[in-house]
Design an enzyme around this catalytic site. Sequence first.
Site, PDB file in Angstrom:
ATOM      1  CG  ASP A 214      -1.946   1.077   1.196  1.00  0.00           C
ATOM      2  OD1 ASP A 214      -1.629   2.190   0.721  1.00  0.00           O
ATOM      3  OD2 ASP A 214      -3.073   0.829   1.629  1.00  0.00           O
ATOM      4  CD  GLU A 240      -4.457  -0.434  -1.342  1.00  0.00           C
ATOM      5  OE1 GLU A 240      -4.555  -1.681  -1.383  1.00  0.00           O
ATOM      6  OE2 GLU A 240      -4.913   0.256  -0.405  1.00  0.00           O
ATOM      7  CD  GLU A 268      -6.798   3.960   0.892  1.00  0.00           C
ATOM      8  OE1 GLU A 268      -6.393   2.836   0.566  1.00  0.00           O
ATOM      9  OE2 GLU A 268      -6.520   4.492   1.974  1.00  0.00           O
ATOM     10  CG  ASP A 291     -13.639   4.089   3.420  1.00  0.00           C
ATOM     11  OD1 ASP A 291     -14.805   4.183   3.869  1.00  0.00           O
ATOM     12  OD2 ASP A 291     -12.665   3.845   4.147  1.00  0.00           O
ATOM     13  CG  HIS A 318      -9.885   1.949   2.495  1.00  0.00           C
ATOM     14  ND1 HIS A 318     -10.288   2.953   3.351  1.00  0.00           N
ATOM     15  CD2 HIS A 318      -8.625   1.619   2.884  1.00  0.00           C
ATOM     16  CE1 HIS A 318      -9.315   3.227   4.198  1.00  0.00           C
ATOM     17  NE2 HIS A 318      -8.297   2.427   3.939  1.00  0.00           N
ATOM     18  CD  GLU A 338      -8.063  -2.641   3.741  1.00  0.00           C
ATOM     19  OE1 GLU A 338      -8.780  -1.896   3.034  1.00  0.00           O
ATOM     20  OE2 GLU A 338      -6.958  -2.300   4.195  1.00  0.00           O
TER      21      GLU A 338
HETATM   22  C1  LIG Z   1      -1.711   1.319   5.725  1.00  0.00           C
HETATM   23  C2  LIG Z   1      -2.133   2.479   4.865  1.00  0.00           C
HETATM   24  O1  LIG Z   1      -1.108   3.424   4.811  1.00  0.00           O
HETATM   25  C3  LIG Z   1      -3.402   3.156   5.352  1.00  0.00           C
HETATM   26  O2  LIG Z   1      -3.215   3.576   6.681  1.00  0.00           O
HETATM   27  C4  LIG Z   1      -4.613   2.258   5.250  1.00  0.00           C
HETATM   28  C5  LIG Z   1      -4.940   1.964   3.834  1.00  0.00           C
HETATM   29  O3  LIG Z   1      -4.661   2.719   2.934  1.00  0.00           O
HETATM   30  C6  LIG Z   1      -5.617   0.708   3.496  1.00  0.00           C
HETATM   31  O4  LIG Z   1      -6.045  -0.005   4.395  1.00  0.00           O
HETATM   32  O5  LIG Z   1      -5.758   0.433   2.307  1.00  0.00           O
HETATM   33 MG   LIG Z   2      -4.858   1.715   0.940  1.00  0.00          MG
END
Ligand SMILES: C[C@H](O)[C@H](O)CC(=O)C(=O)O
Ligand SMILES: [Mg+2]
Length: 395
Positions: A214, A240, A268, A291, A318, A338
Amino acid sequence: MTMPTIKAVRAFTVRGGGADYHDQGSGHWIDDHIGTPMGKYPEYRQSRQSFGINVLGTLVVEIEADDGTVGFAVTTAGEIGAFIVEKHLARFLIGRKVTEIEKIWDQMYFATQYYGRKGVVLNTISGVDLALWDLLAKVRKEPVHALLGGPVRDELQFYATGARPDLAKQMGFIGGKLPLHHVPAEGEEGLAKNIELLATMRERTGDDFWLMYDCWMSLDVNYATRLAHKAHEYGLKWIEECLSPDDYWGYAELKKNVPKGMLVTTGEHEATRWGFRMLLEMDCCDIIQPDVGWCGGVTELIKISALADAHSKLVVPHGSSVYSYHFVITRQNSPFAEFLMMHPVPDQVVPMFTPLLLDEPVPVNGRMKASALDRPGFGVRLNPDVPLHRPYAMS
Ligand SMILES: C[C@H](O)[C@H](O)CC(=O)C(=O)O
Ligand SMILES: [Mg+2]
């Protein structure tokens, strides 16, 4: 059946975890030198909280019908969201039948279009929309997924996002998505460290476990292409959110550049059918990741998902806990979900919106039975021990 009408709308803010899952205490994996678009400034590189990733906090929207039924939802929008709900959006709800969700969405979107369209305004509209679905489903004494057409499978299967895919594998998840730690400004040394971590996780998890990176909007096309090719050697399943959400052209180029078999995912921080139309029509990615608490709520996600399906793309939302689960279980083009690991280490599964909700279901052995989602509405309650603040109470 005579439908109740809406008699009250209330908007609260909450600090510490909840829907603003970046609003965590110190020492949490989610704030440990993670690559961001602010990473080009060394002073904002070590901690995302240092540039204000958690300034918004959680917004709780409560909608009460005249039969006493209360629907609620949580999202990331904090005090700004509370202002928008109480001072602007409430007028489109009070006195309306609880079934008028589509019309209310349309009015909320077009009434705020001159200052909205994306970002915190759409987060807020999403919160109101989710609260409306919760309310309608509770009035009908059914889970939200039943209103969406019902489950298309018996259980959900999850990948985990967090710092320890190796532990996620032991916990039964189908894959682990790592945060990328180093940005282009950290040069070749940073790139090597990014690859080293992936190699370590591959060694620990074996070949048959999905590993993803990510990149949280932190890269450019050139760096993302180089990362993708180096990561291919370690079987990276997808890369991602490499680029700015506005760089549709960059995503289209990246999708052509990555090694055959590697997927490009994003979305997201995208909102509405119009935003996702850009990603889909410009062939920016293989999987879109709206999301549901940010993209416009369930009402908009239904449209985004249908558009994606017509483009033969998967929709893997997301995070967003129960708000995702009730949707994903009803859609053929959302084959898995997720789970964001909110434990600070993370060596155990805790509810994503902890400590804000009660009855929030969590995956067991990486899976969740459809029956875990069978309570009315989204099936969760606000935890009475978490203090709520109502900054803009309507007079
Ligand atoms: C981990 C990522 O930087 C963020 O905090 C969460 C995310 O983008 C995701 O779950 O997809
Ligand atoms: Mg992400």
